[in-house]
Design a protein around this motif. Sequence first.
Motif, PDB file in Angstrom:
ATOM      1  N   VAL A   1      -4.247 -11.018  -5.521  1.00 20.44           N
ATOM      2  CA  VAL A   1      -3.956 -11.518  -4.175  1.00 20.44           C
ATOM      3  C   VAL A   1      -2.565 -11.000  -3.813  1.00 20.44           C
ATOM      4  O   VAL A   1      -1.596 -11.258  -4.535  1.00 20.44           O
ATOM      5  CB  VAL A   1      -4.026 -13.055  -4.117  1.00 20.44           C
ATOM      6  CG1 VAL A   1      -3.607 -13.558  -2.735  1.00 20.44           C
ATOM      7  CG2 VAL A   1      -5.425 -13.533  -4.479  1.00 20.44           C
ATOM      8  N   TYR A   2      -2.493 -10.266  -2.706  1.00 20.06           N
ATOM      9  CA  TYR A   2      -1.250  -9.591  -2.356  1.00 20.06           C
ATOM     10  C   TYR A   2      -0.059 -10.544  -2.282  1.00 20.06           C
ATOM     11  O   TYR A   2       1.005 -10.268  -2.834  1.00 20.06           O
ATOM     12  CB  TYR A   2      -1.390  -8.825  -1.032  1.00 20.06           C
ATOM     13  CG  TYR A   2      -0.065  -8.288  -0.571  1.00 20.06           C
ATOM     14  CD1 TYR A   2       0.578  -7.288  -1.293  1.00 20.06           C
ATOM     15  CD2 TYR A   2       0.581  -8.812   0.538  1.00 20.06           C
ATOM     16  CE1 TYR A   2       1.808  -6.811  -0.909  1.00 20.06           C
ATOM     17  CE2 TYR A   2       1.819  -8.339   0.924  1.00 20.06           C
ATOM     18  CZ  TYR A   2       2.428  -7.349   0.202  1.00 20.06           C
ATOM     19  OH  TYR A   2       3.660  -6.888   0.571  1.00 20.06           O
ATOM     20  N   GLY A   3      -0.183 -11.658  -1.602  1.00 19.60           N
ATOM     21  CA  GLY A   3       0.939 -12.583  -1.427  1.00 19.60           C
ATOM     22  C   GLY A   3       1.471 -13.109  -2.746  1.00 19.60           C
ATOM     23  O   GLY A   3       2.690 -13.222  -2.931  1.00 19.60           O
ATOM     24  N   GLU A   4       0.597 -13.418  -3.663  1.00 18.51           N
ATOM     25  CA  GLU A   4       1.027 -13.897  -4.981  1.00 18.51           C
ATOM     26  C   GLU A   4       1.786 -12.794  -5.722  1.00 18.51           C
ATOM     27  O   GLU A   4       2.811 -13.036  -6.361  1.00 18.51           O
ATOM     28  CB  GLU A   4      -0.173 -14.352  -5.802  1.00 18.51           C
ATOM     29  CG  GLU A   4      -0.862 -15.577  -5.226  1.00 18.51           C
ATOM     30  CD  GLU A   4      -2.198 -15.880  -5.894  1.00 18.51           C
ATOM     31  OE1 GLU A   4      -2.562 -15.217  -6.891  1.00 18.51           O
ATOM     32  OE2 GLU A   4      -2.891 -16.793  -5.403  1.00 18.51           O
TER      33      GLU A   4
ATOM     34  N   LEU B   1       0.811  -1.215   0.000  1.00 20.85           N
ATOM     35  CA  LEU B   1       0.000   0.000   0.000  1.00 20.85           C
ATOM     36  C   LEU B   1       0.842   1.261   0.000  1.00 20.85           C
ATOM     37  O   LEU B   1       0.686   2.126  -0.854  1.00 20.85           O
ATOM     38  CB  LEU B   1      -0.933  -0.003   1.213  1.00 20.85           C
ATOM     39  CG  LEU B   1      -2.036  -1.055   1.200  1.00 20.85           C
ATOM     40  CD1 LEU B   1      -2.691  -1.164   2.568  1.00 20.85           C
ATOM     41  CD2 LEU B   1      -3.058  -0.730   0.134  1.00 20.85           C
ATOM     42  N   LEU B   2       1.737   1.379   0.973  1.00 22.49           N
ATOM     43  CA  LEU B   2       2.453   2.624   1.193  1.00 22.49           C
ATOM     44  C   LEU B   2       3.824   2.323   1.784  1.00 22.49           C
ATOM     45  O   LEU B   2       3.957   1.451   2.639  1.00 22.49           O
ATOM     46  CB  LEU B   2       1.650   3.497   2.156  1.00 22.49           C
ATOM     47  CG  LEU B   2       2.084   4.912   2.405  1.00 22.49           C
ATOM     48  CD1 LEU B   2       1.961   5.742   1.133  1.00 22.49           C
ATOM     49  CD2 LEU B   2       1.238   5.527   3.512  1.00 22.49           C
TER      50      LEU B   2
ATOM     51  N   TYR C   1       3.932  -0.499   4.664  1.00 23.26           N
ATOM     52  CA  TYR C   1       2.585  -0.802   5.147  1.00 23.26           C
ATOM     53  C   TYR C   1       1.916  -1.662   4.086  1.00 23.26           C
ATOM     54  O   TYR C   1       1.739  -1.235   2.950  1.00 23.26           O
ATOM     55  CB  TYR C   1       1.792   0.485   5.390  1.00 23.26           C
ATOM     56  CG  TYR C   1       0.418   0.232   5.953  1.00 23.26           C
ATOM     57  CD1 TYR C   1       0.256  -0.322   7.224  1.00 23.26           C
ATOM     58  CD2 TYR C   1      -0.714   0.536   5.218  1.00 23.26           C
ATOM     59  CE1 TYR C   1      -0.996  -0.568   7.727  1.00 23.26           C
ATOM     60  CE2 TYR C   1      -1.978   0.289   5.728  1.00 23.26           C
ATOM     61  CZ  TYR C   1      -2.109  -0.261   6.986  1.00 23.26           C
ATOM     62  OH  TYR C   1      -3.358  -0.508   7.487  1.00 23.26           O
ATOM     63  N   GLU C   2       1.586  -2.884   4.456  1.00 17.28           N
ATOM     64  CA  GLU C   2       1.105  -3.875   3.509  1.00 17.28           C
ATOM     65  C   GLU C   2      -0.265  -4.418   3.924  1.00 17.28           C
ATOM     66  O   GLU C   2      -0.643  -4.334   5.071  1.00 17.28           O
ATOM     67  CB  GLU C   2       2.082  -5.070   3.462  1.00 17.28           C
ATOM     68  CG  GLU C   2       3.541  -4.687   3.392  1.00 17.28           C
ATOM     69  CD  GLU C   2       3.950  -4.127   2.058  1.00 17.28           C
ATOM     70  OE1 GLU C   2       3.490  -4.651   1.037  1.00 17.28           O
ATOM     71  OE2 GLU C   2       4.724  -3.162   2.034  1.00 17.28           O
ATOM     72  N   THR C   3      -0.961  -5.020   2.971  1.00 15.84           N
ATOM     73  CA  THR C   3      -2.179  -5.744   3.304  1.00 15.84           C
ATOM     74  C   THR C   3      -1.792  -7.113   3.846  1.00 15.84           C
ATOM     75  O   THR C   3      -0.618  -7.490   3.813  1.00 15.84           O
ATOM     76  CB  THR C   3      -3.068  -5.935   2.054  1.00 15.84           C
ATOM     77  OG1 THR C   3      -2.365  -6.762   1.143  1.00 15.84           O
ATOM     78  CG2 THR C   3      -3.410  -4.616   1.412  1.00 15.84           C
TER      79      THR C   3
END
Length: 172
Positions: free
Chosen positions: A151-154, A53-54, A123-125
């Motif tokens: 999907v964030y992890g992928e 995200l940031l 700052y992550e999901t």
Amino acid sequence: MVNEFCLSCACILFFWVLSLPHFSNFYVLMVLCPSFCTLWPNIFSGAHTDYGLLTLVNQDDDITALQVRNKSGEWISAPPIPGTFVCNIGDMLKILSNGLYGSTLHRVINSSPKYRVCVAYFYETNFDAAIEPLDICVKRTGGTKKFERAVYGEHLVSKVQTNFVKEDELNS
């Protein structure tokens, strides 16, 4: 926490991860490293956009290593401004905002013989979070989704594998 230490030049890499249930992840990376490091010789952070995200980055006041690509496709230096942070929009915020906020392509090249201290806060999901454009942002950007669900992890895994490059690959 991951720590690495190079005996020949005394550089240090610290990486802390704080993950709380039902909250986003916080990552902190601190690098204290000169350009002549032998643990990671001639390795730099290659051209990339930030993944989450940031990102907030605190750079040394007197060493310019961060470069960004401008709209003309040229790499330009981003000299540190004392007392400030660099704020990078990440790929997940670009998707959430349907492109209203773009992630900036950047790279890091430390050619200074001095140690460069850089502290980055990511700052992550959550790793398994599915991210897609918010309806309000789709409306503000013309009514059409510009990005599919990710999907964030992928996304993170696919990008991390290509982030660090050798010095001879920088000009490509």
